[in-house]
Design a protein around this motif. Structure first.
Motif, PDB file in Angstrom:
ATOM      1  N   ASN A 155      41.220 -20.705  25.173  1.00  0.00           N
ATOM      2  CA  ASN A 155      42.228 -21.429  25.941  1.00  0.00           C
ATOM      3  C   ASN A 155      43.458 -20.598  26.313  1.00  0.00           C
ATOM      4  N   GLY A 156      43.697 -20.468  27.604  1.00  0.00           N
ATOM      5  CA  GLY A 156      44.864 -19.725  28.074  1.00  0.00           C
ATOM      6  C   GLY A 156      45.077 -20.012  29.534  1.00  0.00           C
ATOM      7  N   ALA A 157      46.161 -19.494  30.092  1.00  0.00           N
ATOM      8  CA  ALA A 157      46.466 -19.789  31.504  1.00  0.00           C
ATOM      9  C   ALA A 157      45.998 -18.667  32.439  1.00  0.00           C
ATOM     10  N   HIS A 158      45.745 -17.464  31.901  1.00  0.00           N
ATOM     11  CA  HIS A 158      44.984 -16.408  32.606  1.00  0.00           C
ATOM     12  C   HIS A 158      45.416 -16.095  34.036  1.00  0.00           C
ATOM     13  N   PHE A 159      46.700 -16.169  34.330  1.00  0.00           N
ATOM     14  CA  PHE A 159      47.087 -15.956  35.745  1.00  0.00           C
ATOM     15  C   PHE A 159      47.172 -14.492  36.140  1.00  0.00           C
ATOM     16  N   ASN A 160      47.568 -13.625  35.190  1.00  0.00           N
ATOM     17  CA  ASN A 160      47.622 -12.177  35.453  1.00  0.00           C
ATOM     18  C   ASN A 160      46.509 -11.487  34.676  1.00  0.00           C
ATOM     19  N   TRP A 161      46.168 -10.291  35.093  1.00  0.00           N
ATOM     20  CA  TRP A 161      45.131  -9.515  34.391  1.00  0.00           C
ATOM     21  C   TRP A 161      45.434  -9.424  32.898  1.00  0.00           C
ATOM     22  N   ILE A 162      46.702  -9.127  32.555  1.00  0.00           N
ATOM     23  CA  ILE A 162      47.041  -8.907  31.141  1.00  0.00           C
ATOM     24  C   ILE A 162      46.944 -10.199  30.324  1.00  0.00           C
ATOM     25  N   CYS A 163      46.902 -11.348  30.985  1.00  0.00           N
ATOM     26  CA  CYS A 163      46.797 -12.628  30.265  1.00  0.00           C
ATOM     27  C   CYS A 163      45.447 -12.790  29.579  1.00  0.00           C
ATOM     28  N   SER A 164      44.485 -12.015  29.923  1.00  0.00           N
ATOM     29  CA  SER A 164      43.146 -11.882  29.317  1.00  0.00           C
ATOM     30  C   SER A 164      42.337 -11.017  30.273  1.00  0.00           C
ATOM     31  N   PRO A 165      42.364  -9.709  30.086  1.00  0.00           N
ATOM     32  CA  PRO A 165      41.659  -8.827  31.017  1.00  0.00           C
ATOM     33  C   PRO A 165      40.208  -9.231  31.256  1.00  0.00           C
ATOM     34  N   PRO A 224      58.255 -13.292  40.723  1.00  0.00           N
ATOM     35  CA  PRO A 224      59.500 -13.432  39.967  1.00  0.00           C
ATOM     36  C   PRO A 224      59.479 -12.491  38.760  1.00  0.00           C
ATOM     37  N   ALA A 225      60.637 -12.162  38.255  1.00  0.00           N
ATOM     38  CA  ALA A 225      60.739 -11.167  37.159  1.00  0.00           C
ATOM     39  C   ALA A 225      59.871 -11.560  35.967  1.00  0.00           C
ATOM     40  N   TYR A 226      59.804 -12.865  35.651  1.00  0.00           N
ATOM     41  CA  TYR A 226      59.085 -13.267  34.434  1.00  0.00           C
ATOM     42  C   TYR A 226      57.578 -13.117  34.549  1.00  0.00           C
ATOM     43  N   LEU A 227      57.034 -12.873  35.744  1.00  0.00           N
ATOM     44  CA  LEU A 227      55.575 -12.676  35.859  1.00  0.00           C
ATOM     45  C   LEU A 227      55.220 -11.194  36.000  1.00  0.00           C
ATOM     46  N   ARG A 228      56.240 -10.331  36.031  1.00  0.00           N
ATOM     47  CA  ARG A 228      55.951  -8.908  36.249  1.00  0.00           C
ATOM     48  C   ARG A 228      55.511  -8.240  34.951  1.00  0.00           C
ATOM     49  N   ASN A 229      54.678  -7.215  35.080  1.00  0.00           N
ATOM     50  CA  ASN A 229      54.280  -6.405  33.923  1.00  0.00           C
ATOM     51  C   ASN A 229      53.801  -5.075  34.467  1.00  0.00           C
ATOM     52  N   GLU A 230      53.660  -4.096  33.577  1.00  0.00           N
ATOM     53  CA  GLU A 230      53.351  -2.734  34.051  1.00  0.00           C
ATOM     54  C   GLU A 230      51.998  -2.666  34.771  1.00  0.00           C
ATOM     55  N   PHE A 231      51.051  -3.508  34.355  1.00  0.00           N
ATOM     56  CA  PHE A 231      49.714  -3.437  34.968  1.00  0.00           C
ATOM     57  C   PHE A 231      49.750  -4.007  36.386  1.00  0.00           C
ATOM     58  N   SER A 232      50.460  -5.125  36.533  1.00  0.00           N
ATOM     59  CA  SER A 232      50.580  -5.713  37.872  1.00  0.00           C
ATOM     60  C   SER A 232      51.362  -4.771  38.772  1.00  0.00           C
ATOM     61  N   ASP A 233      52.437  -4.206  38.247  1.00  0.00           N
ATOM     62  CA  ASP A 233      53.267  -3.316  39.070  1.00  0.00           C
ATOM     63  C   ASP A 233      52.505  -2.065  39.487  1.00  0.00           C
ATOM     64  N   SER A 234      51.537  -1.655  38.654  1.00  0.00           N
ATOM     65  CA  SER A 234      50.773  -0.435  38.982  1.00  0.00           C
ATOM     66  C   SER A 234      49.786  -0.688  40.130  1.00  0.00           C
ATOM     67  N   GLU A 235      49.529  -1.973  40.405  1.00  0.00           N
ATOM     68  CA  GLU A 235      48.567  -2.384  41.442  1.00  0.00           C
ATOM     69  C   GLU A 235      47.158  -1.856  41.193  1.00  0.00           C
ATOM     70  N   LEU A 236      46.849  -1.599  39.916  1.00  0.00           N
ATOM     71  CA  LEU A 236      45.486  -1.157  39.565  1.00  0.00           C
ATOM     72  C   LEU A 236      44.629  -2.335  39.129  1.00  0.00           C
ATOM     73  N   PRO A 269      47.728 -22.752  42.450  1.00  0.00           N
ATOM     74  CA  PRO A 269      48.367 -22.906  41.131  1.00  0.00           C
ATOM     75  C   PRO A 269      48.642 -21.533  40.503  1.00  0.00           C
ATOM     76  N   LEU A 270      49.446 -21.521  39.464  1.00  0.00           N
ATOM     77  CA  LEU A 270      49.650 -20.265  38.727  1.00  0.00           C
ATOM     78  C   LEU A 270      48.529 -20.110  37.688  1.00  0.00           C
ATOM     79  N   GLY A 271      48.448 -21.060  36.758  1.00  0.00           N
ATOM     80  CA  GLY A 271      47.464 -20.960  35.677  1.00  0.00           C
ATOM     81  C   GLY A 271      46.045 -21.172  36.176  1.00  0.00           C
ATOM     82  N   ARG A 272      45.097 -20.622  35.412  1.00  0.00           N
ATOM     83  CA  ARG A 272      43.702 -20.728  35.844  1.00  0.00           C
ATOM     84  C   ARG A 272      42.772 -20.766  34.636  1.00  0.00           C
ATOM     85  N   ARG A 273      41.659 -21.468  34.777  1.00  0.00           N
ATOM     86  CA  ARG A 273      40.677 -21.604  33.714  1.00  0.00           C
ATOM     87  C   ARG A 273      39.741 -20.399  33.704  1.00  0.00           C
TER      88      ARG A 273
END
Ligand code: PLP
Length: 500
Positions: free
Chosen positions: A99-109, A346-358, A368-372
């Protein structure tokens, strides 16, 4: 509930669920409760003190089950199916566990990476052009949404922004002139579908605040949208100063499973787009929510040839592909179309992996933001059944509709096949003296078959002369040829009552 109590309760629940699946073949499809049945059976407010799990579980049988319509019952021939299988159900358990919201790669690669891989597998299995895969030449790819309606709304947002950006591309960035022209154009936009397009396209236009227009379809074209009729509508709209920016074409319309004439649509749009200013194009989405699954059968893959000219495609594995609701696979030819329209950082969703665009952040491919973790169930289904197992399942659904059509044709004194079996859907009408009489008798038989209880059918009203027809969808997994024989016998019995 602690871990040990969970083990006991969950194992008991699994036994009950397996029993349900084993017995659903004997159940009539539709719940027979009356509206409001549940309130008197439940307390007026939530319990203050914890209840034992056994008491909660008992209520499934006593209070919930009577109000369940059994979509897996072999008598369920309404709408399009909502199919499931044990591997999908097990995957849902793991998905719930992680169970998680998984919106960014780092939220669960793994959630992101499995989705990309599984959607590439699916694109390949469906014979989609390579531009819809993540490694394709146009930087496209797939994403899982919950429903086709969500998919259509999402691609319509991308279409709107792409169209307006192209139309204003000659104006200086940040200028008042550009701003004014953007808002003027937004007031002129028209989304298009055919008269057979699912209502989700009209709803998406409603949500976006753009106009919606339908292109008429005709019985002689099998209710398919054609380039010639699309051309007429485009001409009328542009003559009024409107801006057609988006079109839903359909592979398997909900009413009669029509397949639009993709090649002529592509040709019409190529001519229309070439006259449009600043390279603006009508964005074309292919809605294959139900019948798209049958593209796994090589004999249908020729249908995807024109898709290189279109922009996006969706199929719902939760309809026919044995993957528990919800699961709608959306493929785009250019992922930039979605990301440009939907990415907000927004600043609170940024992280090094997203910023790297890899990495892929699927939040930018959806509303939506969150995803199953939906790809897990599709992965389990593709591996457990194999492409060959899924093909066999689709072939069975298709063959049963052909069997029903053949049986209907043996009684021309009572009934006519309105639209021939196509991807597991056949539609029929009862014979009568004139159109009104046919509509009346068909409606009577339809009501009587549903009242009998063995089967649950839906109806439709099609074409400019509003013909009422009964739909029979034969792709529910538990259905057998015996069910088709029984349905036919009930049709004959009820048609004889209204015809003689
Ligand atoms: N498109 C088509 C062709 C459909 O048949 C349906 C539903 O049956 C939809 C879209 C809407 O599907 P969803 O419930 O996934 O939004």
């Amino acid at each position: 509930m602690d871990a040990n109590e969970f083990r006991t309760a969950a194992k008991a629940a699994i036994d009950e669920i397996a029993d349900y699946h084993e017995n659903v073949v004997n159940k009539n499809p539709v719940a027979t409760v009356q509206p409001g049945y549940l309130r008197p059976l439940l307390p007026a407010s939530a319990p203050l003190d914890p209840e034992p799990f056994e008491a909660i579980r008992a209520d499934i049988q006593d209070k919930i089950m009577p109000g369940i319509t059994h979509w897996s019952s072999p008598g369920f021939m309404a709408f399009f199916p909502c199919s499931s299988s044990y591997p999908a159900a097990i995957a849902e358990m793991y998905s719930n566990a992680f169970n998680g919201a998984h919106f960014n790669w780092i939220c669960s690669p793994a959630v992101t990476e499995l989705e990309t891989i599984v959607l590439d597998w699916l694109a390949q299995a469906l014979g989609l052009p390579e531009c819809y895969t993540s490694g394709g030449s146009t930087h496209g790819g797939g994403v899982l949404h919950g429903t086709a309606s969500e998919a259509i709304l999402t691609v319509m947002v991308a279409a709107r922004d792409k169209y307006v950006a192209a139309k204003t591309s000659h104006l200086p960035e940040g200028s008042e002139e550009k701003e004014e022209e953007t808002w003027r154009l937004r007031g002129k936009l028209v989304a298009l579908g055919s008269a057979g397009t699912h209502s989700s396209t009209q709803k998406a236009a409603q949500v976006l605040g753009v106009r919606f227009a339908t292109v008429t379809v005709y019985e002689e074209d099998g209710f398919a949208l054609t380039g010639a009729h699309l051309h007429e509508t485009l001409r009328e709209l542009t003559a009024q100063g409107l801006e057609p920016f988006y079109l839903t074409t359909t592979l398997g319309t909900t009413d009669v499973c029509a397949v639009d004439d993709f090649a002529s649509i592509a040709a019409t749009l190529a001519a229309h787009n070439s006259k449009n200013s600043h390279g603006a194009e009508v964005f074309v989405h292919v809605d294959a929510a139900y019948a798209g699954s049958a593209l796994m059968l090589p004999e249908h893959q020729h249908l995807t040839k024109s898709f290189t000219h279109f922009h996006s495609f969706n199929v719902n594995p939760h309809k026919w592909m044995l993957t528990t609701f919800d699961c709608s696979a959306v493929f785009v030819r250019s992922r930039a179309d979605l990301i440009t329209a939907l990415s907000i950082k927004p600043a609170y969703l940024r992280n090094e992996f997203s910023d790297s665009e890899l990495v892929t952040d699927y939040r930018d491919w959806q509303i939506p933001l969150g995803r199953r973790f939906r790809s897990l169930k599709l992965w389990f289904v593709l591996r457990s059944h194999g492409i060959s197992g899924l093909r066999a399942h689709f072939q069975q659904g298709i063959a049963r509709a052909e069997l029903l059509e053949a049986k209907l044709r043996t009684r021309p004194d009572l009934m006519t096949v309105f639209t021939a079996a196509r991807f597991g859907l056949v539609t029929l009408r009862i014979v009568g003296a004139n159109e009104d009489d046919i509509n009346k008798k068909t409606a009577q038989v339809y009501e009587a078959v549903n009242a009998d209880g063995h089967f649950y059918l839906t109806s439709t009203v099609v074409g400019k002369d509003k013909k009422f027809a009964i739909r029979a969808c034969t792709s529910t997994r538990a259905m057998t040829d015996e069910h088709i024989q029984l349905l036919f016998a009930i049709f004959v019995r009820e048609a004889e009552k209204v015809c003689h």
